[in-house]
Scaffold this motif. Sequence first.
Motif, mmCIF file in Angstrom:
data_model
loop_
_atom_site.group_PDB
_atom_site.id
_atom_site.type_symbol
_atom_site.label_atom_id
_atom_site.label_comp_id
_atom_site.label_asym_id
_atom_site.label_seq_id
_atom_site.Cartn_x
_atom_site.Cartn_y
_atom_site.Cartn_z
ATOM 1 N N ASN A 51 -4.244 0.990 -13.044
ATOM 2 C CA ASN A 51 -4.368 -0.285 -12.617
ATOM 3 C C ASN A 51 -4.264 -0.016 -11.148
ATOM 4 O O ASN A 51 -4.863 -0.719 -10.351
ATOM 5 C CB ASN A 51 -3.099 -1.157 -13.192
ATOM 6 C CG ASN A 51 -3.315 -1.772 -14.449
ATOM 7 O OD1 ASN A 51 -4.476 -1.784 -14.889
ATOM 8 N ND2 ASN A 51 -2.298 -1.941 -15.151
ATOM 9 N N ASP A 52 -3.374 0.875 -10.583
ATOM 10 C CA ASP A 52 -3.392 1.049 -9.232
ATOM 11 C C ASP A 52 -4.695 1.554 -8.573
ATOM 12 O O ASP A 52 -5.059 1.191 -7.344
ATOM 13 C CB ASP A 52 -2.396 2.102 -9.064
ATOM 14 C CG ASP A 52 -0.856 1.805 -9.174
ATOM 15 O OD1 ASP A 52 -0.730 0.214 -8.826
ATOM 16 O OD2 ASP A 52 0.062 2.471 -9.527
ATOM 17 N N LYS A 111 -7.666 0.836 -9.777
ATOM 18 C CA LYS A 111 -8.590 -0.155 -9.859
ATOM 19 C C LYS A 111 -8.249 -1.301 -8.395
ATOM 20 O O LYS A 111 -8.981 -1.702 -7.800
ATOM 21 C CB LYS A 111 -8.562 -0.831 -10.972
ATOM 22 C CG LYS A 111 -9.197 -0.022 -12.154
ATOM 23 C CD LYS A 111 -9.472 -0.742 -13.678
ATOM 24 C CE LYS A 111 -9.913 0.027 -14.682
ATOM 25 N NZ LYS A 111 -9.808 -0.739 -16.042
ATOM 26 N N LYS A 112 -6.885 -1.370 -8.424
ATOM 27 C CA LYS A 112 -6.296 -2.401 -7.371
ATOM 28 C C LYS A 112 -6.929 -1.992 -5.853
ATOM 29 O O LYS A 112 -7.305 -2.714 -5.040
ATOM 30 C CB LYS A 112 -5.142 -2.731 -7.439
ATOM 31 C CG LYS A 112 -4.493 -3.505 -8.548
ATOM 32 C CD LYS A 112 -2.996 -3.669 -8.648
ATOM 33 C CE LYS A 112 -2.568 -4.275 -9.704
ATOM 34 N NZ LYS A 112 -1.057 -4.291 -10.203
ATOM 35 N N HIS A 131 0.861 -1.302 -0.110
ATOM 36 C CA HIS A 131 -0.111 -0.030 -0.083
ATOM 37 C C HIS A 131 0.701 1.083 0.060
ATOM 38 O O HIS A 131 0.281 2.508 0.170
ATOM 39 C CB HIS A 131 -0.967 0.075 1.162
ATOM 40 C CG HIS A 131 -1.807 -1.300 1.350
ATOM 41 N ND1 HIS A 131 -2.803 -1.627 0.389
ATOM 42 C CD2 HIS A 131 -1.887 -2.258 2.388
ATOM 43 C CE1 HIS A 131 -3.233 -2.803 0.736
ATOM 44 N NE2 HIS A 131 -2.753 -3.077 1.813
ATOM 45 N N GLU A 182 3.285 2.199 -12.761
ATOM 46 C CA GLU A 182 2.411 1.451 -11.636
ATOM 47 C C GLU A 182 3.330 1.884 -10.346
ATOM 48 O O GLU A 182 4.687 1.581 -10.108
ATOM 49 C CB GLU A 182 1.999 0.057 -11.773
ATOM 50 C CG GLU A 182 1.191 -0.294 -12.520
ATOM 51 C CD GLU A 182 0.862 -1.735 -12.801
ATOM 52 O OE1 GLU A 182 0.681 -2.244 -11.680
ATOM 53 O OE2 GLU A 182 0.365 -2.337 -13.906
#
Length: 791
Positions: free
Chosen positions: A698-699, A701-702, A659, A736
């Motif tokens: 992508n980050d 969404k994750k 995180h 990312e």
Amino acid sequence: MSEDHHLENEEEKLPSAIPPYQLLDLTTTGPKSWAAGIPAVAASLSDLIVNKTVLRGGKALFKMNQFNGFDCPSCGWPDPDDDRSPIAEYCENGAKALAEEATTKKVTADFFAKNSIYDLAKLNDYEIGHFGRLTEPMYLPKGGTHYQPIGWDEAFQKIAGHLNALESPDEAAFYTSGRLSNEASFVYQLFVREFGTNNFPDCSNMCHETSGFAMWPTLGVGKGTVKLHDFYDTDVIVIVGQNPGTNSPRMMSALEKGRKNGAKVIAINPLPEAGLMHFRNPQEISGVLGNGGQLADLYLPVKINGDMALIKAIEWLLLDFEKKSPGKIIDHAFIQNKTGGYQAFAEHLAGYDFDELVAHTGVAGDAIYQAAEMMAAKKRIIICWGMGLTQQPNGVDILREIINLLLLKGSIGKPGTGVCPVRGHSNVQGNRTMLINNNPTQAQLDKLQEVFGFDPPRREGYDVVNSIKAMHEGKLKVFFSMGGNFLSATPDTIYTARGIRKLRLTVSISTKLNRSHLVHGEEAIILPTLARSDRDVVNGALQHISTENAMGVVEWSRGMLTPVSDQLMNETRIVCNLAKATLAGRSVIDWNRYADSYDAVRDDIEKCIAGFEDYNVRVVQKGGFYLPNPARDGHFKSEYGDKAAFTVATLPGDTLAAHEYLMATTRTHDQFNTTIYGLDDRYRGIHNERRVIFMNENDIKKAGWKAGDKVDLFNYDDGVERIAPLFIIVSYPIPERNTVTYFPETNVLVSINNVVKESNMPASKHVKIRIRPHDPRIYERIETARLRTNI
């Protein structure tokens, strides 16, 4: 002054050290694929309107960067040596800077009487900076809430009283911004050293100190080794960690000309900046009516701090190419005759696996292979860099690796080759040449002693980071700022503000109001000064100053605008008057001589600093003159004698906890350093907002978020919780686990101890953060911490 102009009790809230936590009305249009063109022209004109100076400022634009005009107060990119455009030898940001100088809006004593410091601090930095030009000296007494007018002589006496009451000269520090002239810089350092200290925190300590630390031991110079025309006649131009479209827009014209002459351009940066991709030159028909021209032939989207691995991967490939085509890739004669340390470098590089290096870059191996192929058969290579590299914790090592690459190819010290650190402020390089340096050489100090007859201090002084720490430790009592916005430019904003508030006196030499005037010592003084574009008349004679651009050209500059107030004073005269008040009968220097004629200052610069022979004659010649640069001419100095040095450095051990993200700070296109011209960043598609964080899709969404979500940002370096609340997520093509935010809003997250190895610069491009959904209760948490620490 009435009682209500003083703090009633110690628990009353203090003015905010950071911009207010407020969102505006963000709209996004997506990143642009090209820069400049008609929108740049329109933006330049709109700033003249905003600053109410269409006729006055418009007339001045025709004189900016002209041979008989004044030097742009914005970036340090050089003007052409030969012909210059008679219409627009400036960029959009230069026009914005001039519009703010030429404004007819004024900040008077009445303004300060109506506006308390506390109320002004509630405004954002854009609002604070757009009230207009300061018009008269102002003083804030101990406990005061409003600045009040003070005469020049009384101001100098107050400052002198504080300086002379110190137990040691080292209890004062003297900051310098890059807007100072050579003449003001020289008399400034002369006064401070005769006073007795080398405490010279400087804007270089926050932008390109890393460049000097990398180049001095390897090349024997601390400046770039190229001239502007080298860009026109080279084979490959590499731009790393630098965004010319925003930071130095006129650089794009040089890149365009180089490409037309056959050069290939490689852009290396985490963000695909518009100014690296396409350029619509507003001075050409194709840029006005057509699509302009492509700039970058190859774009490598390196992840934050992946640059070292990327450069090593290219070197690895070049050595591999050399094995397959002996004598065709590497310049063995240059290495043998002009360098030392090659064997250790080559053996170290051979210990890496290419795929291992690629994994550290975030860039596809095929793209890196393409970059190496573009350089393989070429000898004329220029590599440019900006603060994307200098503000990395291993920035010195990265830049030395770039120097390794150029040495490998024999691409330094010849036409069309070399290193090009792209400097920011217009005379930041000249400041250092004029001896604004907290750690000068003994030879430089010996020369001052020889010429002037006093023994200057020999001990190393404080740089920016150490000055802030010294404030906290009680080692500094007086802080004098010659230009700039120290608080907003520095890291760890709340920590820095706490240190500033421990001082007895803060003094700011300024043209406009900024947040540093609102966070101050027990007493504070603002001294208004002339701008670069203002007429400077001394004893009836119009004066000229001089500056040094990023490629070592010294040229004269003479303002042409009537000053907005007859109480403004040039920095050179401010220093001379302060020196007379402070040193009085114990000075060995004729300060009146300097105050009355800048020719006299230049005469003595000539005696003290190499390369300034016949200064007063050569500086007024068309285009000025180049300072000596041995490395540019192929003459090097290092531990190997008269040779350049290969160096060995390992890859950084970057690790991110779960995180965690890496954050780099940057500026918008509507901003120059800490000066906010507007609230848009149109090349990145951001409009009417600054509190944004760019993230990879992508980050987003994750983490279960979406673009437009509001979040809070945290840093935990040194075991301290630092919070920057209320930011909006913007999806952007960025590697990312990497994020980008604007400064100064997120300087609060940059630890005072997060610095570049060797150069001690804040590592603002490498900040580990955590991102959490915005919690409205976060403000109570911040306020509690602020009151507990009295900041």
